[in-house]
Design a protein around this motif. Structure first.
Motif, PDB file in Angstrom:
ATOM      1  N   ARG A 111       0.834  -1.209   0.000  1.00 39.75           N
ATOM      2  CA  ARG A 111       0.000   0.000   0.000  1.00 39.75           C
ATOM      3  C   ARG A 111       0.866   1.256   0.000  1.00 39.75           C
ATOM      4  N   TYR A 112       1.896   1.241   0.824  1.00 34.97           N
ATOM      5  CA  TYR A 112       2.824   2.373   0.904  1.00 34.97           C
ATOM      6  C   TYR A 112       3.531   2.581  -0.430  1.00 34.97           C
ATOM      7  N   ALA A 113       3.989   1.486  -1.036  1.00 33.83           N
ATOM      8  CA  ALA A 113       4.674   1.575  -2.320  1.00 33.83           C
ATOM      9  C   ALA A 113       3.760   2.138  -3.398  1.00 33.83           C
ATOM     10  N   ALA A 114       2.528   1.675  -3.439  1.00 39.40           N
ATOM     11  CA  ALA A 114       1.582   2.160  -4.449  1.00 39.40           C
ATOM     12  C   ALA A 114       1.316   3.651  -4.284  1.00 39.40           C
ATOM     13  N   GLU A 115       1.322   4.129  -3.045  1.00 39.08           N
ATOM     14  CA  GLU A 115       1.051   5.547  -2.795  1.00 39.08           C
ATOM     15  C   GLU A 115       2.074   6.460  -3.460  1.00 39.08           C
ATOM     16  N   PHE A 116       3.300   5.985  -3.642  1.00 37.53           N
ATOM     17  CA  PHE A 116       4.292   6.817  -4.345  1.00 37.53           C
ATOM     18  C   PHE A 116       3.891   7.023  -5.797  1.00 37.53           C
ATOM     19  N   PHE A 117       3.317   6.010  -6.412  1.00 37.35           N
ATOM     20  CA  PHE A 117       2.831   6.191  -7.776  1.00 37.35           C
ATOM     21  C   PHE A 117       1.679   7.188  -7.804  1.00 37.35           C
ATOM     22  N   ARG A 118       0.763   7.094  -6.830  1.00 41.45           N
ATOM     23  CA  ARG A 118      -0.364   8.035  -6.823  1.00 41.45           C
ATOM     24  C   ARG A 118       0.117   9.452  -6.523  1.00 41.45           C
ATOM     25  N   TRP A 119       0.986   9.603  -5.515  1.00 36.70           N
ATOM     26  CA  TRP A 119       1.456  10.937  -5.152  1.00 36.70           C
ATOM     27  C   TRP A 119       2.163  11.610  -6.327  1.00 36.70           C
ATOM     28  N   PHE A 120       3.067  10.874  -6.980  1.00 36.79           N
ATOM     29  CA  PHE A 120       3.825  11.507  -8.058  1.00 36.79           C
ATOM     30  C   PHE A 120       3.036  11.594  -9.362  1.00 36.79           C
ATOM     31  N   ALA A 121       1.964  10.799  -9.492  1.00 32.66           N
ATOM     32  CA  ALA A 121       1.033  11.035 -10.591  1.00 32.66           C
ATOM     33  C   ALA A 121       0.419  12.425 -10.458  1.00 32.66           C
ATOM     34  N   GLU A 122       0.142  12.817  -9.213  1.00 30.77           N
ATOM     35  CA  GLU A 122      -0.427  14.138  -8.964  1.00 30.77           C
ATOM     36  C   GLU A 122       0.621  15.234  -9.089  1.00 30.77           C
ATOM     37  N   GLY A 169       8.741   6.493  -9.172  1.00 31.08           N
ATOM     38  CA  GLY A 169       7.626   7.420  -9.278  1.00 31.08           C
ATOM     39  C   GLY A 169       8.046   8.840  -9.616  1.00 31.08           C
ATOM     40  N   PRO A 170       8.908   9.473  -8.811  1.00 30.89           N
ATOM     41  CA  PRO A 170       9.313  10.847  -9.138  1.00 30.89           C
ATOM     42  C   PRO A 170      10.151  10.946 -10.403  1.00 30.89           C
ATOM     43  N   ALA A 171      10.969   9.931 -10.676  1.00 29.25           N
ATOM     44  CA  ALA A 171      11.780   9.969 -11.897  1.00 29.25           C
ATOM     45  C   ALA A 171      10.884  10.022 -13.129  1.00 29.25           C
ATOM     46  N   LEU A 172       9.893   9.139 -13.182  1.00 32.50           N
ATOM     47  CA  LEU A 172       9.005   9.123 -14.343  1.00 32.50           C
ATOM     48  C   LEU A 172       8.131  10.372 -14.382  1.00 32.50           C
ATOM     49  N   VAL A 178      14.733   5.365 -16.480  1.00 42.29           N
ATOM     50  CA  VAL A 178      15.488   4.799 -15.369  1.00 42.29           C
ATOM     51  C   VAL A 178      16.093   3.446 -15.705  1.00 42.29           C
ATOM     52  N   VAL A 179      17.210   3.181 -15.023  1.00 46.92           N
ATOM     53  CA  VAL A 179      17.817   1.847 -14.967  1.00 46.92           C
ATOM     54  C   VAL A 179      17.890   1.497 -13.490  1.00 46.92           C
ATOM     55  N   LEU A 180      17.319   0.352 -13.121  1.00 50.11           N
ATOM     56  CA  LEU A 180      17.182  -0.032 -11.724  1.00 50.11           C
ATOM     57  C   LEU A 180      17.969  -1.284 -11.427  1.00 50.11           C
ATOM     58  N   LYS A 181      18.767  -1.239 -10.345  1.00 50.36           N
ATOM     59  CA  LYS A 181      19.408  -2.447  -9.834  1.00 50.36           C
ATOM     60  C   LYS A 181      18.815  -2.753  -8.468  1.00 50.36           C
ATOM     61  N   PRO A 182      17.949  -3.779  -8.394  1.00 55.30           N
ATOM     62  CA  PRO A 182      17.423  -4.179  -7.094  1.00 55.30           C
ATOM     63  C   PRO A 182      18.437  -5.014  -6.332  1.00 55.30           C
ATOM     64  N   ALA A 183      18.212  -5.181  -5.048  1.00 56.91           N
ATOM     65  CA  ALA A 183      19.085  -6.027  -4.233  1.00 56.91           C
ATOM     66  C   ALA A 183      18.990  -7.473  -4.703  1.00 56.91           C
ATOM     67  N   ALA A 184      20.104  -8.191  -4.630  1.00 57.51           N
ATOM     68  CA  ALA A 184      20.133  -9.586  -5.071  1.00 57.51           C
ATOM     69  C   ALA A 184      19.254 -10.472  -4.202  1.00 57.51           C
ATOM     70  N   GLU A 185      19.004 -10.074  -2.958  1.00 56.96           N
ATOM     71  CA  GLU A 185      18.165 -10.881  -2.080  1.00 56.96           C
ATOM     72  C   GLU A 185      16.694 -10.840  -2.485  1.00 56.96           C
ATOM     73  N   THR A 186      16.263  -9.728  -3.113  1.00 59.08           N
ATOM     74  CA  THR A 186      14.825  -9.540  -3.391  1.00 59.08           C
ATOM     75  C   THR A 186      14.579  -8.983  -4.796  1.00 59.08           C
ATOM     76  N   PHE A 474      14.942  14.929  -9.438  1.00 58.96           N
ATOM     77  CA  PHE A 474      15.149  14.399 -10.788  1.00 58.96           C
ATOM     78  C   PHE A 474      15.019  15.488 -11.854  1.00 58.96           C
ATOM     79  N   CYS A 475      15.118  16.746 -11.427  1.00 54.59           N
ATOM     80  CA  CYS A 475      15.001  17.875 -12.351  1.00 54.59           C
ATOM     81  C   CYS A 475      16.241  18.771 -12.285  1.00 54.59           C
ATOM     82  N   GLU A 476      16.488  19.456 -13.369  1.00 51.86           N
ATOM     83  CA  GLU A 476      17.486  20.523 -13.418  1.00 51.86           C
ATOM     84  C   GLU A 476      16.764  21.843 -13.628  1.00 51.86           C
ATOM     85  N   THR A 477      17.218  22.877 -12.933  1.00 49.25           N
ATOM     86  CA  THR A 477      16.634  24.203 -13.105  1.00 49.25           C
ATOM     87  C   THR A 477      17.235  24.888 -14.315  1.00 49.25           C
TER      88      THR A 477
END
Length: 486
Positions: A111-122, A169-172, A178-186, A474-477
């Motif tokens: 739920r927390y993870a999904a909220e980042f998509f909703r927040w940054f969609a806004e 979320g904020p990057a998009l 983006v290029v993402l490297k997740p942890a090898a454990e997960t 993720f922005c430049e001025t």
């Protein structure tokens, strides 16, 4: 659950340019269940060549995505939010399996993870800029921002969904690819998030994932590539320092969310029931394997015994077991190495005079389990007060003098989170202002919120994630000086 994992096609886990494939050298690595040590699956093991391919795809997709209307980017993120919640049961079970956390913790993470998509969609549709007259007259100043470029994201194992979405979320939203490297454990959770973004309509190459057991090869390749202009890392302070040194060679824009050593202060006038409830969340969420976890408890001498008794009773009642078991409150640690580290810190404290006041039961026959433990009479110089425990151990220290309390609270190189419980809100806020931490929970055991700036001071990091600051990272001025002469 096996069908869900199989549908992710982990053997084709190199997610580049909208398609899935094995690694360039056909290597694979093991992902295991920390509750049993049993193999879950094999995942494609990304190499330096795969890392370059990911940047190729992200760089090719960048102009189109950066030029996409903010509303269109917003709709992709909002659809990803909806899809994550539609898969909450499957994603929670996946996280509980590969990470080990309890199903209740895993569902809360989704739920927390999904909220980042909703927040940054806004946030994607809220332009940040300015217009004004230059002080000398004769020109107008127009200030705007643009996406920084290809962003390299490196995420940890302890919150495999939320740490990915908090960066993606904020990057998009900003228009970065983006290029993402997740942890090898997960890595499986990251592949599930990538699939959701594909289904949500993210164009090919916008989100690329390279699971690997060779992180140095992958991340170094990205930091040496001139097309990568942003690094966002969450992990240990030691690794963060190393990556900052690498990023300095090309002056790569960098954000760092690093280690913590959060103090938890209980005042003499605190509501003990509320303090215990907050302590249980702040300490034992994800088994204490969180950078914001309460690491050291400072309890006023007037309420020390009452707090320890109530806190200890709640700790002894915790059910410890495999994360996938419905009744589990605390799952296994991520690895045997983690258990050994925790054990060493506790043994050192016991040898120096600390005592175990309360402890729950934990499985002893298999898996990487450590019993939730409350320690008292902890010496002020004990290593477990200075080092990040990253486990379910709560060392309690008695305090009486506020200035001495603050000296001990701030006697650390870290400064991510802190917690203060008091019946006097004014006193609590005054104390919070004197604590060297980026975030302070006042009468609550949670500080994380997509709408709030997450980050620390000192060696706990650089920059902030979440809130408006998250997209600005993720922005430049850029500004335009426009002639306005008569």
């Amino acid at each position: 659950m096996l069908d869900y994992v199989d549908d992710l096609r982990p053997g084709l886990g190199i997610h580049v340019g909208g398609s899935r494939r094995p690694s360039e050298d056909a290597a694979a690595f093991r992902v295991v269940d920390p509750a049993t040590g049993n193999l879950i699956t094999l995942v494609a093991d990304g190499s330096a060549a795969d890392a370059r391919s990911a940047v190729d795809a992200a760089a090719a997709a960048f102009p189109g995505w950066a030029g996409t209307a903010p509303r269109a980017r917003s709709e992709v993120l909002h659809q990803a939010f909806e899809l994550m919640l539609a898969e909450i049961d499957e994603l929670a079970a996946l996280i509980a399996w590969e990470n080990g956390k309890s199903l209740s913790d895993a569902r809360a993470e989704v739920r927390y993870a999904a909220e980042f998509f909703r927040w940054f969609a806004e946030e994607a549709v809220r332009p940040d800029g300015a217009y004004g007259v230059s002080p000398a007259g004769g020109s107008r100043t127009v200030v705007t921002s643009r996406p920084v470029g290809v962003a390299a994201l490196v995420t940890p194992w302890n919150f495999p969904a939320a740490m990915a979405t908090r960066k993606i979320g904020p990057a998009l939203a900003a228009g970065c690819t983006v290029v993402l490297k997740p942890a090898a454990e997960t890595p499986l959770t990251a592949l599930a998030v990538a699939r959701i973004l594909d289904q949500a309509g993210a164009p090919a190459g916008v989100v690329n994932v390279v699971p690997t057991s060779r992180p140095a090869d992958v991340v170094t390749t990205w930091l040496e590539d001139p097309r990568v202009r942003k690094l966002s890392f969450t992990g240990s302070t030691g690794v963060g320092k190393h990556l900052l040194a690498q990023a300095a060679d090309r002056v790569v824009n960098s954000s760092m969310e690093l280690g913590g050593n959060a103090p938890f202060v209980v005042a003499a006038d605190a509501d003990i029931e509320a303090a215990v409830a907050g302590a249980m969340i702040a300490k034992f969420r994800n088994g204490g394997q969180a950078c914001t976890a309460a690491n050291r408890f400072y309890v006023h001498e007037a309420v020390h015994d009452v707090f320890v008794a109530a806190f200890g009773a709640a700790v002894e009642a915790l059910a410890v077991g495999p994360g996938l078991d419905a009744g589990t409150a605390v799952g296994p640690m991520i690895s045997d190495r983690a258990v050994r580290t925790i054990t060493g810190l506790v043994d050192d404290a016991l040898a120096a005079g600390a005592t175990v006041a309360h402890r729950s039961a934990a499985p002893a026959d298999a898996g990487h389990f450590y019993p939730p433990t409350v320690l008292v009479d902890v010496p002020a110089d004990a290593p477990l007060l200075r080092e990040e425990i990253f486990g379910p151990v709560a060392p309690v220290v008695t305090w009486r003098d506020e200035d001495e309390l603050l000296r001990q609270v701030n006697d650390t190189e870290h400064g991510l989170a802190a917690y203060v419980f008091s019946g006097d809100l004014r006193w609590a806020l005054k104390l919070a202002e004197r604590i060297d931490a980026g975030m302070v929970g006042v009468n609550r055991g949670v500080v994380s919120d997509p709408a709030a700036p997450f980050g620390g001071v000192r060696e706990s990091g650089l920059g902030r994630e979440g809130a408006r600051e998250g997209i600005r990272a993720f922005c430049e001025t850029q500004y335009f000086s426009v002639d306005w002469a008569d």
